[in-house]
Design a protein around this motif. Structure first.
Motif, PDB file in Angstrom:
ATOM      1  N   UNK A 117       0.785  -1.228  -0.031  1.00  0.00           N
ATOM      2  CA  UNK A 117      -0.125  -0.114   0.040  1.00  0.00           C
ATOM      3  C   UNK A 117       0.869   1.259  -0.001  1.00  0.00           C
ATOM      4  N   UNK A 118       0.759   1.877  -0.985  1.00  0.00           N
ATOM      5  CA  UNK A 118       1.793   3.253  -1.146  1.00  0.00           C
ATOM      6  C   UNK A 118       1.479   4.297  -0.287  1.00  0.00           C
ATOM      7  N   UNK A 119       0.239   4.131   0.340  1.00  0.00           N
ATOM      8  CA  UNK A 119      -0.029   5.187   1.469  1.00  0.00           C
ATOM      9  C   UNK A 119       0.340   4.698   2.910  1.00  0.00           C
ATOM     10  N   UNK A 120       0.695   3.610   2.954  1.00  0.00           N
ATOM     11  CA  UNK A 120       1.263   3.134   4.408  1.00  0.00           C
ATOM     12  C   UNK A 120       2.718   3.469   4.480  1.00  0.00           C
ATOM     13  N   UNK A 121       3.320   4.096   5.419  1.00  0.00           N
ATOM     14  CA  UNK A 121       4.702   4.158   5.951  1.00  0.00           C
ATOM     15  C   UNK A 121       5.158   2.734   6.538  1.00  0.00           C
ATOM     16  N   UNK A 122       5.788   2.090   5.948  1.00  0.00           N
ATOM     17  CA  UNK A 122       6.295   0.791   6.613  1.00  0.00           C
ATOM     18  C   UNK A 122       7.613   1.140   7.501  1.00  0.00           C
ATOM     19  N   UNK A 123       7.769   0.410   8.667  1.00  0.00           N
ATOM     20  CA  UNK A 123       9.116   0.616   9.291  1.00  0.00           C
ATOM     21  C   UNK A 123       9.943  -0.700   9.078  1.00  0.00           C
ATOM     22  N   UNK A 124      10.810  -0.427   8.233  1.00  0.00           N
ATOM     23  CA  UNK A 124      11.772  -1.614   7.632  1.00  0.00           C
ATOM     24  C   UNK A 124      13.031  -1.729   8.362  1.00  0.00           C
ATOM     25  N   UNK A 125      13.543  -2.843   8.373  1.00  0.00           N
ATOM     26  CA  UNK A 125      14.983  -2.885   8.715  1.00  0.00           C
ATOM     27  C   UNK A 125      15.695  -2.492   7.468  1.00  0.00           C
ATOM     28  N   UNK A 126      17.297  -2.439   7.762  1.00  0.00           N
ATOM     29  CA  UNK A 126      18.016  -1.969   6.675  1.00  0.00           C
ATOM     30  C   UNK A 126      17.863  -2.870   5.141  1.00  0.00           C
ATOM     31  N   UNK A 127      17.886  -4.173   5.478  1.00  0.00           N
ATOM     32  CA  UNK A 127      17.829  -5.130   4.316  1.00  0.00           C
ATOM     33  C   UNK A 127      16.481  -4.940   3.586  1.00  0.00           C
ATOM     34  N   UNK A 155      19.432 -11.395   4.197  1.00  0.00           N
ATOM     35  CA  UNK A 155      18.467 -11.813   3.274  1.00  0.00           C
ATOM     36  C   UNK A 155      17.020 -12.611   3.866  1.00  0.00           C
ATOM     37  N   UNK A 156      17.332 -13.479   4.668  1.00  0.00           N
ATOM     38  CA  UNK A 156      16.220 -14.293   5.401  1.00  0.00           C
ATOM     39  C   UNK A 156      15.404 -13.408   6.075  1.00  0.00           C
ATOM     40  N   UNK A 157      15.744 -12.393   6.880  1.00  0.00           N
ATOM     41  CA  UNK A 157      15.048 -11.608   7.591  1.00  0.00           C
ATOM     42  C   UNK A 157      14.375 -10.774   6.753  1.00  0.00           C
ATOM     43  N   UNK A 158      14.876 -10.295   5.715  1.00  0.00           N
ATOM     44  CA  UNK A 158      14.183  -9.261   4.884  1.00  0.00           C
ATOM     45  C   UNK A 158      13.251 -10.116   4.082  1.00  0.00           C
ATOM     46  N   UNK A 159      13.107 -11.205   3.563  1.00  0.00           N
ATOM     47  CA  UNK A 159      12.357 -11.874   3.066  1.00  0.00           C
ATOM     48  C   UNK A 159      10.948 -12.098   3.984  1.00  0.00           C
ATOM     49  N   UNK A 160      11.207 -12.524   5.163  1.00  0.00           N
ATOM     50  CA  UNK A 160      10.232 -12.596   6.183  1.00  0.00           C
ATOM     51  C   UNK A 160       9.459 -11.357   6.465  1.00  0.00           C
ATOM     52  N   UNK A 161      10.016 -10.363   6.473  1.00  0.00           N
ATOM     53  CA  UNK A 161       9.557  -8.826   6.763  1.00  0.00           C
ATOM     54  C   UNK A 161       8.619  -8.448   5.863  1.00  0.00           C
ATOM     55  N   UNK A 162       9.104  -8.621   4.382  1.00  0.00           N
ATOM     56  CA  UNK A 162       8.365  -8.406   3.208  1.00  0.00           C
ATOM     57  C   UNK A 162       7.034  -9.357   3.333  1.00  0.00           C
ATOM     58  N   UNK A 163       7.014 -10.326   3.508  1.00  0.00           N
ATOM     59  CA  UNK A 163       6.012 -11.427   3.482  1.00  0.00           C
ATOM     60  C   UNK A 163       4.910 -11.175   4.736  1.00  0.00           C
ATOM     61  N   UNK A 164       5.474 -10.788   5.825  1.00  0.00           N
ATOM     62  CA  UNK A 164       4.745 -10.821   7.218  1.00  0.00           C
ATOM     63  C   UNK A 164       3.811  -9.364   6.991  1.00  0.00           C
ATOM     64  N   UNK A 165       4.336  -8.288   6.185  1.00  0.00           N
ATOM     65  CA  UNK A 165       3.626  -7.088   6.222  1.00  0.00           C
ATOM     66  C   UNK A 165       2.901  -7.071   4.931  1.00  0.00           C
ATOM     67  N   UNK A 166       2.624  -8.302   4.289  1.00  0.00           N
ATOM     68  CA  UNK A 166       2.050  -8.525   2.940  1.00  0.00           C
ATOM     69  C   UNK A 166       2.163  -7.297   1.954  1.00  0.00           C
TER      70      UNK A 166
END
Length: 813
Positions: A117-127, A155-166
């Motif tokens: 969602x482009x209107x949501x500001x996500x809190x991402x890790x660096x990767x 890599x693994x943490x970034x993939x999990x993060x992207x999937x968890x936040x849909x």
């Protein structure tokens, strides 16, 4: 249910996948299915077999999907692939890779598609932040790209993060690269189809002359064609697309798309009926008798005897029986000229298949053969892979030619031998045609395995060309440096041919300008930095080229070792010949035929057209000029350096030299029987030259078969060549020695080597070889192959040997 699936990879065996229940009634052998291999890779594999035997060695993965509604590969093809893989010691996937057109081989990697969602500001890790930014821009990335962007540790943490936040979804579908060709078509709106409305429309457009012109052109074309193409309409009306669009905007026309054939069927001209000469009629009768008795018949016809006419009539017989016919040719160059003749007899039923077609075109040819639209197929060895349904006849023209043998990559099959096996599977008959048959084929005739038909007379009774061997030592007496490759005798003969408006072919089996340069002070010569070969000077680029790896470097004007400027070209290639001919015969139209000059898709056909229309006076070329050129205007053929053909380190050197010289000689005098051949050689008493001079293949065969028997070469043995490659020379040597040691336990074979290859280093890989001569005992050969496969696995599995390549070449040519 389980499916054995062939993947387009160098795997030693097929892989077994589980078939979901809902697919049981849909899947068939020969279909492409979508399967996973490893964690992130998807492939389109071919179902080789369906069964209920669960593998014990590994966890079975499921088939993910069925790609085709009908099998793209026939069951006979699958059996043929299996034989090729077993006999030539190739992996099933290597056979599939060679056989299928590129766009039928699908493979891919798991991809992540951005849905955040482009209107949501996500809190991402660096990767994850870096990955999310890349996905926002590109919308989709592969798992490998994510690993590079996020870094291996994140890599693994970034993939999990992207999937968890849909923010992403996983896309694992395979997409075909094949795209059908579409063209725009124009239709008149339905309300204007009635005559009164059409008349009113003409009146309405009276003040718009260009639009009126388009309407008139449409009315004319629609009477002749069911569908009016946009391109045809614009050309007919001499109008622009914007003017047609204006009419579409007014609702007068609709512009749509339809799928069109990339290979439209040619019109079938009315070919004149074939009338045999008395010699051809005799051969035709003998051919019919032989084909009733033997599966394989050798048609031994001298050059220019009209073997093609016999082929055409035999193909007609085959089609009349409702079967398909295959005509294998050694070169695309030969295909180009012969296809024109075949089209006049078979029209839309004739298909042509070779590497100059695009990937999309090859898919369409594949489908036309599978569906039976093409009942006759002509092409080089790759034409053997097409999905034939009912083959009745296979013709291998110029069966002796070495280009029927696949060199690299695997499977290193011989199309002639494979075609004979394919014919045996389908109950077809085989004709092997040649003016210079291979020693193996002549031997099989003597052993009564093959039938034999001879055609010793040229078409219309024309004579074979007169052959003269010219002493090349007379070159040293020529004062003019620019013509040292042409003896005075040959120069005089060329002048005479040009004077009488005849064409000349000059043969030199070296391309480039100067294949070998030498410092006459210290003996240094420029060599490739990646391969153990000398560099060839190409004047067109003004660089030194390696013909093995493609390396190029600037020309050296002084020796880097001694500083001398005495660098001299010691041999000559086709580029230099072309230049010297233009200098010596300034009024002649000179052309060149070699790999460098024939790279364009239409280069060969364009040159052949110029030759047939006599817009070329002198043709200089490599062995491309040898194979089947049928030019009525050629009266003189010159072989510039016969010694180079007679000095190659190979047990077939005499056979190849005899065949090359006899074949190139056969280009002369085909139109009127007045032909002459001049062979320049230093060793003028060489026996091969005497056999060529007399056109005496029987004397050649008697000599050669004694030599082969004495030294246990084919046809008295089978040969397997084992090639070892590695960037570390010592590892290649050690691997070859391990294999040689293992072979000492195998009785009944002769092992030569290990030793360096003829060219011991190519593309920075050191090459060692072992040659095995084996008696023609099938049990012994199968036992030997099993040993070789097992030993290869053992050597490659040893610590430090993962980079060693061990390749098998069965029946090397």
């Amino acid at each position: 249910m389980y499916a054995d699936v062939i993947l387009p990879l160098n795997l030693p065996q097929v892989l077994t996948y589980g078939v979901p229940v809902e697919m049981h009634d849909l899947v068939q052998p020969g279909m492409r299915v979508e399967v996973a291999l490893g964690k992130n890779r998807q492939y389109a594999g071919i179902v080789a077999r369906l069964h209920n035997e669960k593998p014990e060695a590994y966890q079975v993965k499921p088939v993910r999907g069925i790609i085709d509604e009908q099998p793209v590969v026939t069951e006979m093809q699958l059996r043929f692939w299996q034989w090729v893989a077993a006999y030539y010691m190739a992996a099933p996937g290597e056979v599939m890779q060679a056989a299928l057109p590129a766009h039928l081989k699908l493979m891919g990697e798991t991809r992540l598609e951005w849905v955040g969602d482009e209107s949501v500001v996500y809190d991402w890790s660096d990767g994850a932040y870096r990955a999310a930014e890349a996905l926002r821009v590109r919308r989709e990335i592969t798992i490998s790209e994510l690993r590079t962007i996020a870094g291996p540790h994140q890599f693994a943490a970034a993939l999990s993060e992207l999937l968890e936040k849909e923010a992403v979804i996983i896309n694992e579908s395979l997409e075909s690269d094949y795209r059908p060709r579409k063209e725009k078509i124009v239709r008149l709106a339905a309300r204007y189809e009635a005559e009164p409305e059409m008349i009113a429309l003409f009146d309405q457009l009276a003040r718009a002359p260009k639009q009126l012109q388009i309407l008139m052109a449409y009315a004319e074309l629609s009477r002749k064609q069911l569908v009016v193409k946009q391109q045809d309409l614009l050309e007919r009306a001499s109008a622009a697309q914007v003017q047609l669009k204006a009419l579409a905007d007014k609702g007068i026309f609709t512009i749509g798309e339809q799928i069109t054939d990339r290979l439209p069927a040619p019109e079938k001209p009315d070919a004149p009926p074939i009338v045999f000469t008395p010699a051809q009629q005799t051969a035709w009768d003998a051919l019919g008798t032989s084909m009733e008795e033997k599966q394989v018949t050798l048609l031994h016809g001298v050059t220019g005897s009209g073997k093609t006419l016999l082929y055409v009539e035999k193909i007609k017989e085959c089609l009349a029986q409702g079967k398909q016919a295959i005509l294998l040719l050694p070169e695309i160059a030969l295909t180009t000229q012969l296809v024109r003749r075949l089209q006049s007899y078979f029209g839309a039923e004739l298909g042509v298949y070779h590497s100059h077609f695009s990937n999309n075109e090859r898919v369409e040819i594949w489908e036309k053969v599978r569906k039976g639209s093409y009942r006759v197929v002509a092409g080089p060895r790759s034409a053997l892979w097409l999905p034939y349904s009912d083959v009745g006849l296979i013709i291998i023209d110029e069966e002796h030619d070495g280009s029927f043998k696949q060199k690299d990559p695997a499977p290193r099959f011989h199309a002639r031998d494979a075609a004979i096996y394919l014919a045996g599977m389908s109950g077809a008959r085989v004709i092997l045609g040649s003016a210079t048959p291979s020693v193996e084929s002549l031997y099989n005739v003597r052993q009564r395995r093959y039938g034999y038909v001879s055609l010793k007379e040229r078409y219309m009774g024309f004579s074979l060309p007169q052959i003269q061997v010219v002493d090349a030592r007379t070159l040293s007496t020529v004062k003019n440096e620019d013509i040292k490759m042409i003896t005075p005798v040959l120069q005089e003969a060329i002048t005479d041919a040009l004077k009488h408006k005849r064409q000349v072919i000059l043969f030199q089996n070296r391309r480039g300008y100067v294949p070998f340069t030498l410092c006459t002070s210290c003996g240094w010569s420029p060599r490739c930095r990646n391969c153990d070969v000398s560099l060839t000077y190409h004047k067109s680029t003004d660089k030194l080229h390696c013909h093995y790896c493609g390396f190029k470097t600037a020309v050296m004007h002084a020796c880097p070792y001694c500083g001398s400027e005495r660098l001299t070209g010691k041999t000559f290639g086709t580029q230099k010949i072309e230049e010297e001919l233009q200098y010596t015969f300034p009024d002649a139209r000179v052309a060149r035929m070699d790999v460098d000059s024939m790279r364009g898709r239409h280069a060969i056909s364009d040159l052949l057209t110029r030759l047939e229309k006599r817009r070329v006076d002198i043709l200089a070329g490599t062995q491309m000029v040898v194979k089947g050129l049928d030019l009525e205007g050629v009266s003189l053929v010159g072989i510039l350096n016969a010694d180079s053909l007679l000095s190659f380190p190979d047990f077939r050197v005499n056979e190849r030299a005899f065949q090359l010289m006899e074949q190139v000689s056969g280009r002369a005098g085909r139109g009127d029987g007045v032909g002459k051949v001049l062979i320049q050689a230093y060793n003028t008493e060489h026996p091969v030259l005497q056999w060529v001079k007399a056109h005496d293949i029987n004397a050649f065969y008697r000599y050669e078969i004694k030599f082969r028997e004495q030294y246990f070469y084919p046809p008295f043995s089978r040969i397997i060549r084992i090639i070892f490659r590695h960037t570390d020379e010592q590892k290649a040597v050690a691997a070859a020695q391990l294999m040689a040691d293992a072979l000492t336990s195998q009785p009944g074979i002769v092992v030569q080597g290990p030793g360096p290859a003829v060219i011991p280093r190519v593309r920075n890989q050191y090459i060692r070889e072992i040659w095995i001569k084996c008696p023609r005992d099938n049990r012994l050969i199968e036992s030997l192959k099993s040993l070789l496969r097992a030993q290869r696995m053992h050597i490659i599995g040893m610590r430090g040997n993962t980079g060693v390549q061990i390749l098998f070449d069965v029946d090397p040519a």
